[in-house]
Write an enzyme that holds these catalytic residues in place. Structure first.
Site, PDB file in Angstrom:
ATOM      1  N   ALA A 100       0.529  -1.137  -0.300  1.00 30.17           N
ATOM      2  CA  ALA A 100       0.236  -0.124   0.057  1.00 30.17           C
ATOM      3  C   ALA A 100       0.987   1.346  -0.099  1.00 30.17           C
ATOM      4  CB  ALA A 100      -0.970  -0.215   0.869  1.00 30.17           C
ATOM      5  N   GLY A 101       2.165   1.336   0.805  1.00 31.50           N
ATOM      6  CA  GLY A 101       2.651   2.100   0.324  1.00 31.50           C
ATOM      7  C   GLY A 101       3.716   2.913  -0.635  1.00 31.50           C
ATOM      8  N   HIS A 148       5.038  -5.576  11.230  1.00 31.95           N
ATOM      9  CA  HIS A 148       4.914  -4.398  10.359  1.00 31.95           C
ATOM     10  C   HIS A 148       4.151  -3.605  12.121  1.00 31.95           C
ATOM     11  CE1 HIS A 148       2.568  -1.422   8.642  1.00 31.95           C
ATOM     12  NE2 HIS A 148       3.353  -1.716   7.710  1.00 31.95           N
ATOM     13  N   GLU A 189       1.960   2.435   6.679  1.00 33.03           N
ATOM     14  CA  GLU A 189       2.688   3.751   7.095  1.00 33.03           C
ATOM     15  C   GLU A 189       2.584   5.229   6.232  1.00 33.03           C
ATOM     16  OE1 GLU A 189       6.616   1.742   6.773  1.00 33.03           O
ATOM     17  OE2 GLU A 189       7.440   3.501   6.939  1.00 33.03           O
ATOM     18  N   ARG A 213       1.066   7.204   8.177  1.00 29.87           N
ATOM     19  CA  ARG A 213       1.685   7.864   9.627  1.00 29.87           C
ATOM     20  C   ARG A 213       1.844   9.091   8.224  1.00 29.87           C
ATOM     21  NH1 ARG A 213       4.750   3.888  11.293  1.00 29.87           N
ATOM     22  NH2 ARG A 213       3.562   2.144   9.588  1.00 29.87           N
ATOM     23  N   ARG A 223      10.773   0.638  11.173  1.00 27.51           N
ATOM     24  CA  ARG A 223       9.380  -0.353  11.264  1.00 27.51           C
ATOM     25  C   ARG A 223       9.649  -1.041  12.567  1.00 27.51           C
ATOM     26  NH1 ARG A 223       7.382  -2.732   5.279  1.00 27.51           N
ATOM     27  NH2 ARG A 223       6.381  -0.427   4.979  1.00 27.51           N
ATOM     28  N   HIS A 242       5.081  -9.058   8.917  1.00 26.90           N
ATOM     29  CA  HIS A 242       5.177  -8.366   7.563  1.00 26.90           C
ATOM     30  C   HIS A 242       5.355  -8.767   6.106  1.00 26.90           C
ATOM     31  CE1 HIS A 242       3.473  -5.300   5.227  1.00 26.90           C
ATOM     32  NE2 HIS A 242       4.502  -4.973   5.344  1.00 26.90           N
ATOM     33  N   HIS A 243       7.642  -9.288   6.638  1.00 25.54           N
ATOM     34  CA  HIS A 243       8.125  -9.239   5.390  1.00 25.54           C
ATOM     35  C   HIS A 243       9.526 -10.411   5.727  1.00 25.54           C
ATOM     36  CE1 HIS A 243       9.973  -7.626   1.534  1.00 25.54           C
ATOM     37  NE2 HIS A 243      11.021  -7.883   2.510  1.00 25.54           N
ATOM     38  N   ARG A 271      13.666  -4.188   6.287  1.00 24.00           N
ATOM     39  CA  ARG A 271      13.773  -3.560   5.075  1.00 24.00           C
ATOM     40  C   ARG A 271      12.204  -2.307   5.090  1.00 24.00           C
ATOM     41  NH1 ARG A 271       8.968  -3.379   2.744  1.00 24.00           N
ATOM     42  NH2 ARG A 271       7.652  -4.431   3.350  1.00 24.00           N
ATOM     43  N   ALA A 282      10.260  -2.548  -1.297  1.00 24.47           N
ATOM     44  CA  ALA A 282       9.917  -3.910  -1.416  1.00 24.47           C
ATOM     45  C   ALA A 282       9.810  -3.969  -3.110  1.00 24.47           C
ATOM     46  CB  ALA A 282       9.093  -4.588  -0.830  1.00 24.47           C
ATOM     47  N   ILE A 283       8.942  -3.439  -3.092  1.00 19.21           N
ATOM     48  CA  ILE A 283       8.097  -2.687  -4.639  1.00 19.21           C
ATOM     49  C   ILE A 283      10.094  -2.478  -5.613  1.00 19.21           C
ATOM     50  CG2 ILE A 283       6.718  -1.539  -6.359  1.00 19.21           C
ATOM     51  CD1 ILE A 283       4.743  -3.419  -4.605  1.00 19.21           C
TER      52      ILE A 283
END
Ligand code: ADP
Length: 447
Positions: A47-48, A243, A256, A259, A280, A382-383, A422, A427-428
């Site tokens: 989503a970030g 996360h 995120e 925020r 994170r 999360h990752h 991370r 990530a993307i």
């Protein structure tokens, strides 16, 4: 074999699709297999944003950034445990990857801030749509245009090799068709991580035993077993990221960017307790230390208007809303007087342009436009930073540090890029850049 190809790609997330398109464009015949009945893996949930330095989108917005600062931020965020050669590839190709996606139809023109970044470099679609779903859609559309053979419900079971150890193909199991094998000169492992497999997570990081996860159901890590059986060595498996902001009520991760766009975190006593856009791991640890092991994201209407994603959370019914902060405090059992004082104090810090309390580096807006909103958040897995070991051509290494000929890997299935932690938005960037690299290198290898 049931069919023959040049390159077989395992996984339909951002890394797999990037690899498939790049390999095809470099002249290879490509088959892509996906074990789930749907495409997109975990990538579609992102989503970030997509981190990139020195991009055209940043230029257009007058944001000054440097590849070298992205390298520094990423290494710092990863506690220096990252493989520096891989971080260089990530940062140096990040703007190129944004341009590559843009040329294929992506909109990554909006640029915002994510935790651990010294400048705004998180690229995302205009209007606040989720970056992962958008990027996956663009890549999927491009794979369709290229007539790439995509097979859902098809699990990679074993990488088959020639006598000399080079890749010969892939044994798969179709949910309806059973076992068959695909002859291929090269294979690209893009099977993602294992955050959804709590047994595996707890094996590597016992303190995360029993934690919820933000991931899609397929993030179980069986791809890593396929790689290990083919002789791949593994790196950094002990580094698993929680996360910080998962909604236990909704069972969803809260991006995120809430925020980043201005929400604050408060505890049950109504106090802030951390720089909201720190890394994170630090934010997650700070939340776990609060009463009840959770905290509340608090924001106002201007934050809501700045981020489309928030409409989705509100539609889920997990956000308390009122014109009066005190009503929200009463509903969520937060100390009302202290919450009012905290928001007042925060607004004065925003006005002064400096967070004297927690050194939050960005203060995008005061929280003074009703309605007000709050929701409870707690950390969730999360990752997974670790995975198969690759070199600077995305080739998979064996335990002896030699390459396994014809085997490539990219994305969350690999280790080394993110070190021990991370950064949001990386990530993307990772999956697109290393997916492209793996695709190009595999296409070169088969010639
Ligand atoms: P990345 O972000 O690195 O691209 P994703 O999680 O987005 O990773 O995508 C990985 C994809 O690989 C998921 O869709 C997952 O279902 C798929 N996958 C995982 N293991 C296998 C397997 N053994 N065979 C086929 N597909 C797999």
């Amino acid at each position: 074999p049931a069919l023959s190809t040049d390159v077989v790609v395992i996984g339909s997330g951002g890394a797999g699709f990037s690899a498939a398109v790049a390999a095809f464009d470099a002249g290879a015949k490509v088959v892509l297999v996906e074990k789930e009945p749907v495409i997109g893996g975990n990538a579609k949930l992102a989503a970030g944003g997509m981190n990139a330095a020195e991009s055209a989108s940043q230029d257009a917005l007058g944001i000054e950034d440097k590849v070298s600062i992205m390298v520094e931020d990423t290494m710092k965020g990863g506690y220096g445990k990252n493989d520096p050669a891989l971080v260089d590839i990530l940062a140096n190709n990040s703007a190129g990857s944004v341009a590559w996606l843009t040329a294929m139809g992506a909109d990554l023109k909006d640029v915002g801030r994510m935790g651990g970044a010294s400048v705004n470099r998180s690229h995302r679609p205009t209007g606040g749509a989720g970056v992962g779903a958008h990027v996956v859609q663009v890549l999927y559309d491009n794979a369709v245009t290229r007539d790439i053979d995509m097979r859902l419900n098809t699990r990679a079971v074993e990488i088959l090799k020639h006598a000399d150890g080079s890749v010969r193909g892939l044994l798969v199991k179709g949910a309806h068709t059973g076992y068959y094998w695909i002859e291929a000169k090269a294979a690209i492992l893009a099977t993602g991580g294992f955050a959804k497999n709590n047994e595996r997570v707890a094996h590597h990081d016992p303190k995360l035993k029993g934690f919820a996860a933000t991931n899609h159901p397929g993030a179980t890590g069986d791809g890593l077993d396929v790689a290990a059986n083919a002789g791949a060595s593994m790196t950094d498996l002990e580094y698993v990221q929680a996360h910080p902001t998962y909604s236990p009520l909704g069972g969803v991760m809260i991006t995120e960017a809430v925020r980043g766009n201005g929400a604050i975190l408060v505890n049950r006593d109504g106090n802030r307790f951390v720089n909201e856009i720190t890394t994170r791991d630090v934010a997650a640890a700070a939340i776990l230390k609060q009463k009840g092991g959770s905290a509340f994201l608090v924001f106002d209407d201007s934050v809501r208007k700045s981020l489309k994603k928030i409409e989705g959370y509100i539609a889920l019914g997990i956000v308390s809303e009122s014109q009066q902060l005190s009503e929200i405090a009463a509903e969520l059992d937060i100390d009302a007087a202290q919450l009012a004082a905290t928001v007042k104090r925060y607004n004065s810090l925003v006005e002064g342009g400096k967070d004297l309390d927690f050194a939050r580096p960005n203060l995008p807006r005061a929280l003074n436009q009703g309605a007000y909103y709050a929701l409870e958040v707690t950390p969730a897995v999360h990752h997974t930073m670790g995975g198969v070991t690759i070199d600077n051509r995305a080739e998979v290494q064996n335990e002896q540090g030699q390459t396994i000929k014809g085997l490539y890997a990219a994305g969350e299935a690999t280790g080394g890029v993110h070190g021990a932690n991370r950064l949001g938005g990386n990530a993307i960037s990772d999956i697109v850049t290393f997916g492209r690299l793996a695709g190009e290198q595999a296409a070169k290898y088969i010639k």
